[in-house]
Design an enzyme around this catalytic site. Structure first.
Site, PDB file in Angstrom:
ATOM      1  N   ALA A 169      50.782  17.373 124.609  1.00 25.57           N
ATOM      2  CA  ALA A 169      50.793  18.004 125.933  1.00 25.57           C
ATOM      3  C   ALA A 169      51.397  19.397 125.878  1.00 25.57           C
ATOM      4  CB  ALA A 169      51.576  17.119 126.911  1.00 25.57           C
ATOM      5  N   ARG A 187      41.769  27.040 130.562  1.00 25.90           N
ATOM      6  CA  ARG A 187      40.533  26.887 131.336  1.00 25.90           C
ATOM      7  C   ARG A 187      40.780  26.332 132.740  1.00 25.90           C
ATOM      8  NH1 ARG A 187      37.728  23.865 126.282  1.00 25.90           N
ATOM      9  NH2 ARG A 187      39.942  23.533 125.832  1.00 25.90           N
ATOM     10  N   ASP A 228      45.430  15.084 128.147  1.00 27.46           N
ATOM     11  CA  ASP A 228      44.457  15.490 129.168  1.00 27.46           C
ATOM     12  C   ASP A 228      43.293  14.507 129.297  1.00 27.46           C
ATOM     13  OD1 ASP A 228      43.130  16.054 126.812  1.00 27.46           O
ATOM     14  OD2 ASP A 228      42.601  18.114 127.338  1.00 27.46           O
ATOM     15  N   GLY A 285      47.934  24.421 117.189  1.00 30.46           N
ATOM     16  CA  GLY A 285      46.888  23.419 116.993  1.00 30.46           C
ATOM     17  C   GLY A 285      47.393  21.993 117.084  1.00 30.46           C
ATOM     18  N   ALA A 304      54.386   7.413 179.708  1.00 26.25           N
ATOM     19  CA  ALA A 304      53.710   8.550 179.077  1.00 26.25           C
ATOM     20  C   ALA A 304      54.597   9.784 179.081  1.00 26.25           C
ATOM     21  CB  ALA A 304      52.404   8.837 179.822  1.00 26.25           C
ATOM     22  N   ASN A 353      34.539  13.228 119.084  1.00 24.79           N
ATOM     23  CA  ASN A 353      35.927  12.809 118.880  1.00 24.79           C
ATOM     24  C   ASN A 353      36.639  12.772 120.234  1.00 24.79           C
ATOM     25  OD1 ASN A 353      38.650  12.598 118.167  1.00 24.79           O
ATOM     26  ND2 ASN A 353      38.805  14.796 117.714  1.00 24.79           N
ATOM     27  N   ARG A 391      56.476   9.155 161.138  1.00 29.20           N
ATOM     28  CA  ARG A 391      57.264   9.826 160.094  1.00 29.20           C
ATOM     29  C   ARG A 391      58.245   8.841 159.446  1.00 29.20           C
ATOM     30  NH1 ARG A 391      59.621  14.543 163.314  1.00 29.20           N
ATOM     31  NH2 ARG A 391      60.806  14.810 161.384  1.00 29.20           N
ATOM     32  N   ASN A 442      39.447  19.822 130.911  1.00 26.32           N
ATOM     33  CA  ASN A 442      39.749  21.194 130.508  1.00 26.32           C
ATOM     34  C   ASN A 442      39.672  22.170 131.674  1.00 26.32           C
ATOM     35  OD1 ASN A 442      40.152  20.516 127.779  1.00 26.32           O
ATOM     36  ND2 ASN A 442      37.947  20.558 127.423  1.00 26.32           N
TER      37      ASN A 442
HETATM   38  C1  UD1 Z   1      40.377  18.397 120.974  1.00 23.94           C
HETATM   39  C2  UD1 Z   1      39.881  18.011 119.580  1.00 23.94           C
HETATM   40  C3  UD1 Z   1      38.375  17.714 119.664  1.00 23.94           C
HETATM   41  C4  UD1 Z   1      38.148  16.609 120.685  1.00 23.94           C
HETATM   42  C5  UD1 Z   1      38.772  16.934 122.047  1.00 23.94           C
HETATM   43  C6  UD1 Z   1      38.745  15.724 122.935  1.00 23.94           C
HETATM   44  C7  UD1 Z   1      41.177  19.153 117.855  1.00 23.94           C
HETATM   45  C8  UD1 Z   1      41.234  20.312 116.909  1.00 23.94           C
HETATM   46  N1  UD1 Z   1      40.106  19.100 118.659  1.00 23.94           N
HETATM   47  O1  UD1 Z   1      39.690  19.594 121.371  1.00 23.94           O
HETATM   48  O2  UD1 Z   1      37.894  17.309 118.399  1.00 23.94           O
HETATM   49  O3  UD1 Z   1      36.755  16.376 120.831  1.00 23.94           O
HETATM   50  O4  UD1 Z   1      40.161  17.321 121.892  1.00 23.94           O
HETATM   51  O5  UD1 Z   1      39.158  15.995 124.238  1.00 23.94           O
HETATM   52  O6  UD1 Z   1      42.063  18.325 117.801  1.00 23.94           O
HETATM   53  N2  UD1 Z   1      47.666  20.582 122.164  1.00 23.94           N
HETATM   54  C9  UD1 Z   1      48.970  20.705 121.750  1.00 23.94           C
HETATM   55  N3  UD1 Z   1      49.289  21.720 120.906  1.00 23.94           N
HETATM   56  C10 UD1 Z   1      48.369  22.581 120.432  1.00 23.94           C
HETATM   57  C11 UD1 Z   1      47.035  22.443 120.856  1.00 23.94           C
HETATM   58  C12 UD1 Z   1      46.703  21.424 121.722  1.00 23.94           C
HETATM   59  O7  UD1 Z   1      49.837  19.947 122.151  1.00 23.94           O
HETATM   60  O8  UD1 Z   1      48.750  23.473 119.645  1.00 23.94           O
HETATM   61  C13 UD1 Z   1      47.327  19.491 123.095  1.00 23.94           C
HETATM   62  C14 UD1 Z   1      46.801  19.975 124.442  1.00 23.94           C
HETATM   63  O9  UD1 Z   1      47.839  20.099 125.382  1.00 23.94           O
HETATM   64  C15 UD1 Z   1      45.829  18.861 124.843  1.00 23.94           C
HETATM   65  C16 UD1 Z   1      45.390  18.297 123.512  1.00 23.94           C
HETATM   66  O10 UD1 Z   1      46.318  18.725 122.534  1.00 23.94           O
HETATM   67  O11 UD1 Z   1      46.463  17.837 125.580  1.00 23.94           O
HETATM   68  C17 UD1 Z   1      44.000  18.765 123.128  1.00 23.94           C
HETATM   69  O12 UD1 Z   1      43.981  20.165 123.107  1.00 23.94           O
HETATM   70  P1  UD1 Z   1      42.735  20.975 123.653  1.00 23.94           P
HETATM   71  O13 UD1 Z   1      43.004  22.424 123.477  1.00 23.94           O
HETATM   72  O14 UD1 Z   1      42.329  20.499 124.982  1.00 23.94           O
HETATM   73  O15 UD1 Z   1      41.659  20.527 122.536  1.00 23.94           O
HETATM   74  P2  UD1 Z   1      40.088  20.514 122.651  1.00 23.94           P
HETATM   75  O16 UD1 Z   1      39.555  21.864 122.413  1.00 23.94           O
HETATM   76  O17 UD1 Z   1      39.689  19.832 123.907  1.00 23.94           O
HETATM   77 CA    CA Z   2      40.748  18.963 125.716  1.00 26.84          CA
END
Ligand code: UD1
Ligand code: CA
Length: 482
Positions: free
Chosen positions: A13, A19, A110, A84, A388, A178, A341, A236
């Site tokens: 998270a 987006r 998410d 990442g 009333a 995925n 209330r 997203n």
């Molecule tokens: C990610 C997956 C993708 C999958 C999709 C499903 C990766 C590289 N990609 O893509 O294969 O199909 O989810 O919904 O894993 N987050 C972090 N730290 C970071 C980056 C992200 O905590 O550095 C968290 C975000 O808050 C989110 C989740 O990881 O809750 C996924 O990140 P997001 O950027 O939404 O990944 P997607 O592009 O949707």
């Molecule tokens: Ca996502």
């Protein structure tokens, strides 16, 4: 201890959720009474993990504060820079003291529609097959944006996950995606994360690369295909948020209807996950039920109601009403156009009518407040009738005061009860009274100016006016005629 109980569940998270185009971090956006991350945590709890860690990063003060309030036992790991999903999981493992023995389940913060049942099935497959990693996948109608599951042409085994941005044209045609949910062997995960590189289009450490790394090292890689692709939808943007809300709401209403609740129009009825119903409750269109709201057997709510943390008793009827932290007694009648209330408690068969506002008041059995009134900080006994346009004047500009009205009272229309004041059992008050002193039981209180008629005033002061002519005509009418 339940079977397949994982050593840890890691919830990602830390991302900003660009987006969403929002000042609110993505995982704090709400649907059906819970934040995105709150829904994910509820599903994670179904696994009874030994450790539950949420990785926070972007707007972490806000996210951490939300977690402290809504789910104080979760641990947080900080990912200061969002490098990442792989990097995020590394931060979680560090928080857990490096590698961890046993199964580590990773979910994204998410995916609010993910059910505990699906997570349990994933964990069971993972353990049963003895995999190093098991990924939850699904076939979706539109795979845009998701990582694609690449399988071996001959064996059908999963070989890799390729992110949309890194995929070739032919890989983009794959509709198996995925979900972002994985079960890992904790030690193998820690080792593989050390080998993840950043030579991809986003320059990030992808968690998804762990799968290929483990496979190349000769470990078992498995996939569990989800039966319902909607369940793993990642949110997203706000279009997807609205769609997920719709799906979850439908799911909740379906469950209620199958349990014997009549929902006249599911499309315009919105409920929180925490709302409960008894059999034969009826919900009319345009109704929002929130928080700990409960409809007892045969209670009828709507149209056009918003009830929060409100209990509606058996057979009660609530129409076009806003209520917050109120209790509506059995067979009570409320509305249309009422505002209950916090602290409102209505007894059996009580009635709150049109344009009536109540607050912090206990209203007894069979007591009626039918029209245009404000009742605040009051106790009213049983079978009384409040005329009333009455106001319980509870505020002196500095403090609130209490009014007590007994049982079987009949108070006149347009009364002001200037608190603190008590009206005894069986008392009456005259219309237009300003009640500033206690009224003993059984008395009639009259507290208003005496009426004085000044005869001929219109003829003298408004001669020739329509009023004067009408008055003159009336004076000429023979006796006995209407
Ligand atoms: C990610 C997956 C993708 C999958 C999709 C499903 C990766 C590289 N990609 O893509 O294969 O199909 O989810 O919904 O894993 N987050 C972090 N730290 C970071 C980056 C992200 O905590 O550095 C968290 C975000 O808050 C989110 C989740 O990881 O809750 C996924 O990140 P997001 O950027 O939404 O990944 P997607 O592009 O949707
Ligand atoms: Ca996502």
């Amino acid at each position: 201890m339940s079977a397949n109980r994982p050593a840890a569940v890691v919830v990602l998270a830390a991302g900003e959720g660009t987006r969403m185009k929002s000042a609110t971090p993505k995982v704090l956006h709400e649907l059906c009474g819970r934040s995105l991350v709150g829904h994910v945590l509820a599903a994670a709890r179904a696994l009874e993990p030994e450790n539950l860690v949420v990785v926070v990063g972007h707007a972490r003060e806000q996210v951490t504060a939300h977690l402290a309030e809504s789910d104080p036992t979760v641990r947080t790991a900080v990912q200061a820079e969002q490098n990442g999903t792989g990097h995020a999981v590394r931060m979680a493992l560090e928080e857990l003291g490096g590698g961890i023995d046993g199964t580590v389940v990773v979910v994204c913060g998410d995916t609010p529609l993910l059910s505990g049942e699906t997570l349990r099935r994933l964990a069971a497959t993972h353990d049963g097959d003895g995999n190093a990693v098991t990924v939850l996948t699904a076939e979706v109608p539109d795979a845009t944006g998701y990582g694609r599951i690449v399988r071996d042409g001959a064996s059908g085994a999963v070989t890799a996950i390729v992110e949309h941005k890194d995929a070739t044209e032919s890989q983009r045609a794959i509709r198996e995606i995925n979900s972002g949910v994985f079960a890992f062997d904790g030690q193998l995960l820690a080792d593989a994360l050390g080998k993840v590189r950043t030579d991809n289009s986003q320059g990030e450490e992808y968690l998804t690369d762990v799968l290929g790394i483990l496979r190349e090292a000769g470990h078992r890689v498995g996939a569990s295909v989800s039966a319902d692709h909607r369940e793993i939808a990642g949110i997203n943007n706000r279009v997807q948020l609205a769609a997920a809300r719709r799906t979850l709401n439908d799911r909740l209403l379906e469950r209620a209807m199958l349990a014997g609740v009549t929902v006249i129009d599911p499309a315009s009825t919105w409920v929180d996950v925490t709302v409960t119903f008894e059999q034969d409750a009826i919900v009319h269109p345009g109704t929002q039920l929130q928080g700990a709201t409960h409809l007892a057997e045969g209670a009828e709510v709507g149209p056009n109601c918003r009830l929060k943390d409100t209990r509606v008793g058996a057979g009660a009827r609530v129409d076009t009403t806003v209520a917050n932290s109120a209790e509506v007694g059995p067979e009570a009648v409320v509305g249309p156009f009422a505002y209950l209330r916090p602290g409102t408690r209505l007894g059996l068969k009580a009635k709150i009518g049109t344009y009536v506002e109540t607050k912090n008041s206990t209203i007894g059995e069979g007591t009626k407040i039918p029209h245009l009134s404000y009742v605040g900080d009051a106790t009213i006994g049983d079978h009384s009738n409040i005329g009333a346009a009455s106001v319980f004047v509870n505020y002196d500009g500095q403090e609130k005061h209490h009014t007590t009205v007994g049982s079987h009272c009949r108070t006149g229309s347009d009364n002001m009860f200037v608190a603190p004041v008590t009206v005894g059992d069986g008392a009456y008050t005259a219309a237009g009274s300003v009640i500033t002193k206690d009224v003993p039981p059984g008395s009639l209180a009259v507290a208003r100016g005496q009426q004085r008629n000044i005869e001929g005033w219109v003829a003298r002061k408004r001669p020739g006016s329509a009023a004067a002519k009408a008055a003159e005509a009336a004076s000429r009418e023979p006796e006995g005629e209407a």
